[in-house]
Design a protein around this motif. Structure first.
Motif, PDB file in Angstrom:
ATOM      1  N   GLY A  11       0.818  -1.214   0.000  1.00  0.00           N
ATOM      2  CA  GLY A  11       0.000   0.000   0.000  1.00  0.00           C
ATOM      3  C   GLY A  11       0.845   1.255   0.000  1.00  0.00           C
ATOM      4  N   ILE A  12       1.908   1.256   0.785  1.00  0.00           N
ATOM      5  CA  ILE A  12       2.829   2.398   0.801  1.00  0.00           C
ATOM      6  C   ILE A  12       3.472   2.553  -0.572  1.00  0.00           C
ATOM      7  CG2 ILE A  12       5.026   3.217   1.749  1.00  0.00           C
ATOM      8  CD1 ILE A  12       4.104   1.894   4.435  1.00  0.00           C
ATOM      9  N   ALA A  13       3.893   1.453  -1.165  1.00  0.00           N
ATOM     10  CA  ALA A  13       4.539   1.504  -2.482  1.00  0.00           C
ATOM     11  C   ALA A  13       3.601   2.043  -3.552  1.00  0.00           C
ATOM     12  CB  ALA A  13       5.046   0.111  -2.871  1.00  0.00           C
ATOM     13  N   THR A  14       2.330   1.616  -3.538  1.00  0.00           N
ATOM     14  CA  THR A  14       1.399   2.117  -4.553  1.00  0.00           C
ATOM     15  C   THR A  14       1.084   3.590  -4.332  1.00  0.00           C
ATOM     16  OG1 THR A  14      -0.527   1.318  -3.317  1.00  0.00           O
ATOM     17  CG2 THR A  14       0.340  -0.112  -5.066  1.00  0.00           C
ATOM     18  N   SER A  15       1.002   4.026  -3.078  1.00  0.00           N
ATOM     19  CA  SER A  15       0.767   5.437  -2.792  1.00  0.00           C
ATOM     20  C   SER A  15       1.941   6.293  -3.256  1.00  0.00           C
ATOM     21  CB  SER A  15       0.534   5.657  -1.299  1.00  0.00           C
ATOM     22  OG  SER A  15      -0.618   4.981  -0.883  1.00  0.00           O
ATOM     23  N   ILE A  16       3.138   5.807  -3.009  1.00  0.00           N
ATOM     24  CA  ILE A  16       4.329   6.542  -3.441  1.00  0.00           C
ATOM     25  C   ILE A  16       4.440   6.533  -4.958  1.00  0.00           C
ATOM     26  CG2 ILE A  16       6.862   6.523  -3.398  1.00  0.00           C
ATOM     27  CD1 ILE A  16       6.617   5.668  -0.434  1.00  0.00           C
ATOM     28  N   ALA A  17       4.111   5.416  -5.597  1.00  0.00           N
ATOM     29  CA  ALA A  17       4.122   5.371  -7.065  1.00  0.00           C
ATOM     30  C   ALA A  17       3.139   6.379  -7.643  1.00  0.00           C
ATOM     31  CB  ALA A  17       3.786   3.960  -7.557  1.00  0.00           C
ATOM     32  N   CYS A  55      -7.634  -0.199  -3.696  1.00  0.00           N
ATOM     33  CA  CYS A  55      -7.815  -1.649  -3.515  1.00  0.00           C
ATOM     34  C   CYS A  55      -6.747  -2.241  -2.614  1.00  0.00           C
ATOM     35  CB  CYS A  55      -7.824  -2.359  -4.868  1.00  0.00           C
ATOM     36  SG  CYS A  55      -9.287  -2.011  -5.851  1.00  0.00           S
ATOM     37  N   VAL A  56      -5.502  -1.919  -2.887  1.00  0.00           N
ATOM     38  CA  VAL A  56      -4.400  -2.467  -2.081  1.00  0.00           C
ATOM     39  C   VAL A  56      -4.481  -1.930  -0.656  1.00  0.00           C
ATOM     40  CG1 VAL A  56      -1.894  -2.512  -1.791  1.00  0.00           C
ATOM     41  CG2 VAL A  56      -2.887  -2.889  -4.039  1.00  0.00           C
ATOM     42  N   GLY A  57      -4.699  -0.628  -0.530  1.00  0.00           N
ATOM     43  CA  GLY A  57      -4.771  -0.022   0.797  1.00  0.00           C
ATOM     44  C   GLY A  57      -5.934  -0.546   1.614  1.00  0.00           C
ATOM     45  N   SER A  58      -7.080  -0.669   0.987  1.00  0.00           N
ATOM     46  CA  SER A  58      -8.254  -1.179   1.696  1.00  0.00           C
ATOM     47  C   SER A  58      -8.029  -2.607   2.166  1.00  0.00           C
ATOM     48  CB  SER A  58      -9.487  -1.130   0.790  1.00  0.00           C
ATOM     49  OG  SER A  58      -9.809   0.187   0.489  1.00  0.00           O
ATOM     50  N   TRP A  59      -7.436  -3.412   1.317  1.00  0.00           N
ATOM     51  CA  TRP A  59      -7.165  -4.802   1.701  1.00  0.00           C
ATOM     52  C   TRP A  59      -6.200  -4.861   2.885  1.00  0.00           C
ATOM     53  CZ3 TRP A  59      -9.330  -9.260   1.440  1.00  0.00           C
ATOM     54  CH2 TRP A  59      -8.612 -10.380   1.829  1.00  0.00           C
ATOM     55  N   ALA A  60      -5.148  -4.054   2.850  1.00  0.00           N
ATOM     56  CA  ALA A  60      -4.169  -4.045   3.940  1.00  0.00           C
ATOM     57  C   ALA A  60      -4.826  -3.632   5.255  1.00  0.00           C
ATOM     58  CB  ALA A  60      -3.017  -3.095   3.612  1.00  0.00           C
ATOM     59  N   LEU A  61      -5.612  -2.585   5.204  1.00  0.00           N
ATOM     60  CA  LEU A  61      -6.244  -2.093   6.423  1.00  0.00           C
ATOM     61  C   LEU A  61      -7.327  -3.049   6.920  1.00  0.00           C
ATOM     62  CD1 LEU A  61      -6.379   1.661   5.485  1.00  0.00           C
ATOM     63  CD2 LEU A  61      -4.808   0.541   7.058  1.00  0.00           C
ATOM     64  N   HIS A 110      -0.914   3.462   6.651  1.00  0.00           N
ATOM     65  CA  HIS A 110      -0.260   2.159   6.486  1.00  0.00           C
ATOM     66  C   HIS A 110       0.802   1.930   7.561  1.00  0.00           C
ATOM     67  CE1 HIS A 110      -2.187   0.694   2.900  1.00  0.00           C
ATOM     68  NE2 HIS A 110      -1.989   1.848   2.296  1.00  0.00           N
ATOM     69  N   PHE A 111       1.605   2.957   7.862  1.00  0.00           N
ATOM     70  CA  PHE A 111       2.607   2.804   8.916  1.00  0.00           C
ATOM     71  C   PHE A 111       1.947   2.527  10.261  1.00  0.00           C
ATOM     72  CE2 PHE A 111       5.846   5.163   6.301  1.00  0.00           C
ATOM     73  CZ  PHE A 111       6.750   4.125   6.251  1.00  0.00           C
ATOM     74  N   TYR A 112       0.880   3.258  10.548  1.00  0.00           N
ATOM     75  CA  TYR A 112       0.173   3.067  11.819  1.00  0.00           C
ATOM     76  C   TYR A 112      -0.459   1.675  11.878  1.00  0.00           C
ATOM     77  CZ  TYR A 112      -2.602   4.202  15.925  1.00  0.00           C
ATOM     78  OH  TYR A 112      -3.163   4.208  17.170  1.00  0.00           O
ATOM     79  N   ASN A 113      -1.062   1.246  10.794  1.00  0.00           N
ATOM     80  CA  ASN A 113      -1.645  -0.099  10.726  1.00  0.00           C
ATOM     81  C   ASN A 113      -0.565  -1.160  10.937  1.00  0.00           C
ATOM     82  OD1 ASN A 113      -3.989  -1.843  10.119  1.00  0.00           O
ATOM     83  ND2 ASN A 113      -2.771  -2.424   8.332  1.00  0.00           N
TER      84      ASN A 113
END
Length: 129
Positions: A11-17, A55-61, A110-113
């Motif tokens: 999720g962090i990688a996709t946000s940074i991308a 999608c990636v972030g929601s799945w991670a959280l 993402h870091f907090y999660n």
């Protein structure tokens, strides 16, 4: 052997991308319209990146919430970041401001999660990130 994916890192990688695309790509690829290629401010690509990050972030959280910590704080931070990411699409004069806020909030979520998942004392090796 099972493959374990760190969804927060993804999720962090996709946000940074997404941030790199929005902030740096226009500078580097500003000559592409001369060749008839338009990926800068391409609505399809922009919404595709936003959808992928969502999608990636929601799945991670979701995974962290259900399997580990039951805290809504990362979800609220992430949702606020996504509101700014969507606003960026509609207010082009504030695009970079909204982008900076959005990426900061989404990456922070993402870091907090990840931190909450790591601190969970009842984490089995099967669910550990």
């Amino acid at each position: 052997m099972t493959l374990k994916v760190n969804w927060d890192a993804l999720g962090i990688a996709t946000s940074i991308a997404c941030a790199i695309h929005c902030a740096i790509l226009p500078i580097i690829l500003s000559t592409l319209p001369i060749f008839g290629i338009n990926i800068i401010h391409n609505s399809f690509f922009e919404w595709g990146m936003i959808s992928l990050a969502f999608c990636v972030g929601s799945w991670a959280l979701f995974h962290g919430y259900i399997k580990h910590h039951r805290s809504l704080i990362p979800i609220l931070i992430f949702s606020t970041g996504f509101i700014f990411l969507i606003l960026k699409q509609f207010f082009s004069s504030l695009e970079y401001w909204f982008l900076a806020i959005a990426v900061t909030l989404i990456v922070s979520a993402h870091f907090y999660n990840f931190r909450l998942c790591s601190q969970c004392k009842n984490v089995s090796s099967e669910h550990k990130h």
